[in-house]
Design a protein around this motif. Structure first.
Motif, PDB file in Angstrom:
ATOM      1  N   THR A 146      84.575 -13.694  50.155  1.00 31.94           N
ATOM      2  CA  THR A 146      83.187 -13.652  50.611  1.00 31.94           C
ATOM      3  C   THR A 146      82.220 -13.117  49.564  1.00 31.94           C
ATOM      4  OG1 THR A 146      83.594 -11.491  51.630  1.00 31.94           O
ATOM      5  CG2 THR A 146      83.803 -13.436  53.048  1.00 31.94           C
ATOM      6  N   GLU A 147      82.677 -12.261  48.651  1.00 35.28           N
ATOM      7  CA  GLU A 147      81.732 -11.772  47.644  1.00 35.28           C
ATOM      8  C   GLU A 147      81.266 -12.900  46.727  1.00 35.28           C
ATOM      9  OE1 GLU A 147      85.574 -11.223  45.212  1.00 35.28           O
ATOM     10  OE2 GLU A 147      84.955 -11.297  47.326  1.00 35.28           O
ATOM     11  N   GLN A 148      82.019 -14.022  46.717  1.00 38.79           N
ATOM     12  CA  GLN A 148      81.621 -15.154  45.885  1.00 38.79           C
ATOM     13  C   GLN A 148      80.532 -16.007  46.541  1.00 38.79           C
ATOM     14  OE1 GLN A 148      85.798 -16.571  44.310  1.00 38.79           O
ATOM     15  NE2 GLN A 148      84.195 -16.849  42.765  1.00 38.79           N
ATOM     16  N   TYR A 149      80.101 -15.576  47.733  1.00 39.40           N
ATOM     17  CA  TYR A 149      78.994 -16.259  48.416  1.00 39.40           C
ATOM     18  C   TYR A 149      77.843 -15.283  48.689  1.00 39.40           C
ATOM     19  CZ  TYR A 149      82.506 -19.809  48.596  1.00 39.40           C
ATOM     20  OH  TYR A 149      83.457 -20.720  48.210  1.00 39.40           O
ATOM     21  N   GLY A 150      77.842 -14.175  47.952  1.00 44.14           N
ATOM     22  CA  GLY A 150      76.716 -13.255  48.016  1.00 44.14           C
ATOM     23  C   GLY A 150      76.849 -12.121  49.000  1.00 44.14           C
ATOM     24  N   LEU A 151      78.012 -11.970  49.652  1.00 43.32           N
ATOM     25  CA  LEU A 151      78.204 -10.860  50.587  1.00 43.32           C
ATOM     26  C   LEU A 151      78.523  -9.589  49.802  1.00 43.32           C
ATOM     27  CD1 LEU A 151      78.386 -10.446  53.749  1.00 43.32           C
ATOM     28  CD2 LEU A 151      80.862 -10.371  53.398  1.00 43.32           C
ATOM     29  N   PRO A 152      77.898  -8.456  50.117  1.00 41.25           N
ATOM     30  CA  PRO A 152      78.182  -7.212  49.399  1.00 41.25           C
ATOM     31  C   PRO A 152      79.465  -6.548  49.912  1.00 41.25           C
ATOM     32  CG  PRO A 152      76.472  -6.826  51.011  1.00 41.25           C
ATOM     33  CD  PRO A 152      76.771  -8.299  51.066  1.00 41.25           C
TER      34      PRO A 152
END
Length: 326
Positions: free
Chosen positions: A171-177
């Protein structure tokens, strides 16, 4: 050719993660949710909602919908749960294959009730197909252990004329922190699809976020998402390897640990090691991709947040089926 606008029925809709993500791509949805607390949040947020059990409904009850989405309950599949779903993976996969052969979904005898809910999106899909109104698009997400079930789903969907794609996304690869891995399935009737391309670099502990593919954005840190917090270190509520004395630590200039229903147990300390106030509901929701002003309501809000589909991932998946691959 312009694809028809998608209108989702969102199964196990929770407090609105997948629905809000779909909304960001221009796709409205109606969510079905059993938990009264999550329903309270959805209604406060103005989301179209049916308070009920997905097993009591079917495609005929939502004739305006031409797409299906859902994230079935994960408790029996997650490594933090009892493991009954993981123990029954082979039987669930067999049930999916059998449904593909005879058009009916049969839960394995003795299967945990929550585990069997992972078969509900397939029932809805088969019923829509049998009625001559196949869904134009399907989006499903779950914990990584469910990937074999999604692979079995994909084989059934392909036999019905869908293009499919499955995989585990970070998910961090889609902008989630936040670092969180999800098993996903997307499908488009009569057209190929591809998993959404990452927009951000993967997080690697100890590797500067400036390193990596220059065509991708930096991953988003907790400090980026919560700029008013000031410097802090997060101490996980879970112990590495199951040892509660071996709790992981991340500085605020890194993404958060996976947000779970126990997010209120996440300790925050200042640079001198002094305890800081725990995350508010608003802050925890931001780490799951919700707007800071999301109107959390009802009880067990930490659990609502932990169970929600991350909003940026939902947006990426719905955009991927709205614009099928060439």
């Amino acid at each position: 050719m312009t694809s028809p606008a998608l209108r989702f029925t969102d199964l196990f809709a929770g407090p609105g993660g997948l629905g809000h993500g779909a909304h960001l791509t221009g796709a409205p949805s109606v969510g079905i949710e059993y938990d009264a607390n999550a329903v309270a949040t959805r209604l406060a947020a103005g989301l179209a909602t049916v308070h009920g059990d997905v097993r009591a409904y079917g495609p005929a009850d939502f004739p305006e919908a031409n797409a299906l989405a859902g994230g079935p309950p994960c408790q029996t599949f997650t490594v933090a749960g009892p493991g009954t779903g993981r123990a029954q993976l082979d039987r669930i996969v067999h049930a999916v294959k059998q449904a593909g052969a005879d058009g009916r979904v049969h839960a394995p005898a003795g299967a945990d009730e929550r585990t069997a809910l992972v078969l509900e999106p397939l029932r809805w899909t088969l019923e829509a197909h049998a009625a001559g109104r196949p869904y134009k698009a399907i989006v499903l997400e779950q914990v990584p252990a469910v990937l074999p079930i999604w692979a079995a789903y994909a084989a059934v969907l392909e036999s019905l004329g869908y293009g499919t794609a499955t995989g585990i996304l970070r998910t961090e690869q889609y902008g989630l922190p936040q670092t969180r891995r999800r098993a996903v399935l997307i499908a488009r009737h009569g057209q190929p699809v591809a998993l959404p391309a990452p927009t951000h670099r993967p997080y690697r502990r100890g590797i500067p976020r400036s390193d990596g593919d220059p065509s991708l954005l930096h991953w988003v840190s907790m400090a980026d998402a919560l700029p008013d917090r000031g410097p802090f270190t997060a101490i996980s509520n879970y112990g590495t390897g199951g040892d509660p004395k071996n709790r992981g630590r991340r500085d605020c200039d890194e993404p958060a640990f996976t947000v779970t229903g126990k997010i209120s147990r996440l300790r925050l300390v200042d640079p001198d090691g002094r305890d800081l106030p725990r995350l508010s509901h608003s802050e925890a929701g931001v780490l799951q991709g919700f707007p800071a002003d999301w109107p959390w309501a009802g009880l067990d809000i930490g659990q609502q947040i932990g169970n929600a589909c991350p909003v940026p991932l939902a947006a990426a998946l719905t955009a991927a089926v709205a614009r099928p691959a060439a």
